[in-house]
Design a protein around this motif. Structure first.
Motif, short mmCIF file in Angstrom:
data_model
loop_
_atom_site.label_atom_id
_atom_site.label_comp_id
_atom_site.label_asym_id
_atom_site.label_seq_id
_atom_site.Cartn_x
_atom_site.Cartn_y
_atom_site.Cartn_z
N ALA A 130 44.23 -9.18 28.91
CA ALA A 130 44.42 -8.21 27.83
C ALA A 130 43.58 -8.62 26.64
O ALA A 130 43.24 -9.80 26.48
N GLY A 131 43.24 -7.63 25.81
CA GLY A 131 42.61 -7.91 24.53
C GLY A 131 41.20 -8.45 24.60
O GLY A 131 40.78 -9.20 23.71
N ILE A 132 40.46 -8.10 25.64
CA ILE A 132 39.08 -8.58 25.73
C ILE A 132 38.11 -7.43 25.47
O ILE A 132 38.43 -6.27 25.68
N PRO A 133 36.90 -7.75 25.01
CA PRO A 133 35.91 -6.70 24.79
C PRO A 133 35.52 -6.04 26.11
O PRO A 133 35.78 -6.59 27.19
N LYS A 134 34.90 -4.88 26.01
CA LYS A 134 34.47 -4.20 27.23
C LYS A 134 33.45 -5.05 27.97
O LYS A 134 32.43 -5.46 27.42
N MET A 135 33.76 -5.31 29.24
CA MET A 135 32.84 -6.04 30.11
C MET A 135 32.87 -5.40 31.48
O MET A 135 33.94 -5.13 32.02
N MET A 136 31.71 -5.18 32.04
CA MET A 136 31.61 -4.60 33.38
C MET A 136 31.31 -5.71 34.38
O MET A 136 30.51 -6.61 34.12
N THR A 137 31.96 -5.65 35.53
CA THR A 137 31.69 -6.64 36.56
C THR A 137 30.41 -6.27 37.32
O THR A 137 29.91 -5.15 37.21
N ALA A 138 29.91 -7.20 38.09
CA ALA A 138 28.70 -6.96 38.88
C ALA A 138 28.93 -5.86 39.91
O ALA A 138 27.96 -5.27 40.41
N GLU A 139 30.20 -5.58 40.21
CA GLU A 139 30.53 -4.55 41.20
C GLU A 139 30.74 -3.18 40.57
O GLU A 139 31.07 -2.22 41.28
N GLU A 192 33.90 4.86 32.05
CA GLU A 192 32.68 5.67 32.02
C GLU A 192 32.50 6.39 30.68
O GLU A 192 31.37 6.64 30.25
N LYS A 193 33.61 6.72 30.01
CA LYS A 193 33.53 7.52 28.80
C LYS A 193 33.85 6.74 27.53
O LYS A 193 33.20 6.92 26.50
N TRP A 194 34.86 5.91 27.57
CA TRP A 194 35.24 5.15 26.38
C TRP A 194 36.06 3.94 26.77
O TRP A 194 36.52 3.83 27.91
N TYR A 195 36.24 3.03 25.82
CA TYR A 195 37.01 1.82 26.07
C TYR A 195 37.73 1.39 24.80
O TYR A 195 37.19 1.47 23.69
N SER A 196 38.96 0.93 24.96
CA SER A 196 39.76 0.38 23.87
C SER A 196 40.57 -0.78 24.43
O SER A 196 41.21 -0.65 25.48
N MET A 198 43.39 -2.16 23.43
CA MET A 198 44.82 -1.90 23.51
C MET A 198 45.16 -0.83 24.53
O MET A 198 46.03 -1.01 25.38
N TYR A 199 44.44 0.28 24.47
CA TYR A 199 44.79 1.40 25.35
C TYR A 199 44.47 1.11 26.81
O TYR A 199 45.20 1.54 27.70
N PHE A 200 43.40 0.38 27.07
CA PHE A 200 43.09 0.08 28.47
C PHE A 200 44.12 -0.87 29.06
O PHE A 200 44.44 -0.78 30.25
N TYR A 201 44.63 -1.78 28.26
CA TYR A 201 45.72 -2.64 28.75
C TYR A 201 46.93 -1.76 29.11
O TYR A 201 47.50 -1.90 30.20
N GLY A 202 47.30 -0.86 28.21
CA GLY A 202 48.41 0.06 28.49
C GLY A 202 48.14 0.92 29.71
O GLY A 202 49.04 1.16 30.53
N ASN A 203 46.90 1.35 29.88
CA ASN A 203 46.54 2.18 31.04
C ASN A 203 46.76 1.41 32.34
O ASN A 203 47.30 1.94 33.32
N THR A 204 46.37 0.13 32.34
CA THR A 204 46.51 -0.66 33.57
C THR A 204 47.97 -0.99 33.86
O THR A 204 48.38 -1.07 35.02
N LYS A 205 48.76 -1.19 32.81
CA LYS A 205 50.18 -1.45 33.03
C LYS A 205 50.90 -0.21 33.55
O LYS A 205 51.84 -0.31 34.34
N LEU A 206 50.47 0.96 33.09
CA LEU A 206 50.98 2.21 33.65
C LEU A 206 50.56 2.33 35.11
O LEU A 206 51.36 2.73 35.97
N ALA A 207 49.34 1.95 35.40
CA ALA A 207 48.85 1.99 36.78
C ALA A 207 49.68 1.08 37.68
O ALA A 207 49.95 1.43 38.84
#
Length: 322
Positions: A130-139, A192-196, A198-207
């Motif tokens: 949680a709480g990390i900047p946007k980073m894309m993996t090699a995959e 693909e469109k945006w990153y946050s 806080m919200y991406f952490y919440g998105n993954t916990k919902l997932a």
């Protein structure tokens, strides 16, 4: 009453008040009271070298299980293994390296488990970021979504046959009350469109919750049960890096309200071993009891089914599921 008597009385009042608050908040922190013995069982825990993962592994080891510590760092995993062995006397603890943000690592790890283990009785998907900047993996995956959702989704699916073979068995997924801030955007699962943060952490916990609901539906009649949980607000050492004027209130918040990592592990342990959860596959737990504090989004079975399907599509596209 003179001034010093007043000051002394006031200080005693404050001490008693704080002690009362501590007792009050601790009373609401669930504890797993099950005495279940896991002799002959094999338990795999991701992120088991620190935090609630470590204390989950420590408790499971005390119950005489074979414990697989699935850690991103082999070095840190070995340190945790030694500590657990010394504390419990259980020598049947092993470390296996896996990076849940990389699907190739997850697949390689799962293949090793399938080669080495005759059975798997409990899988605890504990690791998360949680709480990390946007980073894309090699995959091509966004790191938070990869670590918190796609990695556990892939690992669970690759180990399902072994879990079915070992039935009755359990899958425990660690989510968060932070799921209430989340949403599932099917066109943005890879940022693909945006990153946050806080919200991406919440998105993954919902997932995590939606994944568990759909998994429970698909596992009906197999003898494999699955559960999802909120571990609680766990105190951290973040106050050490805060300005001085914020350290004191944060320290008090951590001490009086937040859980220790050991307390935070209790609901994971409860879902893994308690007899009380039998027959309640797919349910959400907080403080060692079933909870209905789910957002409406977390109860949408149509979204859960679609999330499963698109997760499968992405992982099949990369050749990771088969």
């Amino acid at each position: 009453m003179d001034l010093w008597t007043f000051v002394l009385a006031f200080l005693i009042f404050i001490v008693l008040l704080l002690a009362g608050l501590k007792i009050y908040f601790d009373a609401g922190k669930g504890v797993c009271h099950s005495n279940a013995d896991l002799t002959g069982k094999t338990v795999l825990i991701t992120g088991a070298n620190a935090g609630i993962g470590y204390y989950t592994a420590l408790d499971i080891a005390r119950r005489n299980a074979r414990v697989i510590l699935a850690c991103r760092s082999q070095e840190k995993g070995l340190v945790a293994m030694k500590q657990i062995q010394e504390s419990t006397g259980n020598k049947n603890i092993v470390v296996r390296e896996v990076d849940l943000s990389l699907m190739a690592s997850v697949k390689k790890f799962a293949e090793k488990i399938l080669r080495e283990e005759a059975h798997l009785d409990i899988l605890i998907n504990n690791a998360g970021v949680a709480g990390i900047p946007k980073m894309m993996t090699a995959e091509g995956f966004e790191t938070v979504y990869a670590t918190n959702h796609f990695g556990p989704f892939l690992l669970t699916n690759l180990l399902l046959d072994l879990l079915k073979k070992s039935a009755p068995s359990r899958i425990v997924n660690v989510s968060s009350i932070g799921h209430k801030f989340g949403s599932i955007e099917f066109d943005n699962l890879k940022a693909e469109k945006w990153y946050s943060k806080m919200y991406f952490y919440g998105n993954t916990k919902l997932a995590n919750i939606l994944f568990t609901r759909e998994l429970a539906r698909r596992l009906e009649g197999t003898g494999v049960s699955c559960y999802v949980l909120h571990p609680g607000a766990v105190g951290t050492d973040l106050f050490r890096d805060m300005p001085f004027y914020m350290r004191i209130p944060t320290m008090y918040f951590n001490y009086y309200i937040c859980k220790t990592p050991e307390q935070g592990a209790q609901t994971s342990i409860y879902c893994a071993v308690s007899e009380e959860v039998e027959g309640k596959s797919g349910k959400y737990y907080m403080d060692c009891r079933e909870s209905d504090e789910l957002s409406p989004k977390a109860q949408d079975d149509a979204v859960a089914k679609k999330l499963w399907e698109i997760s499968e599509f992405y992982l099949n596209e990369g050749g990771f599921l088969h």
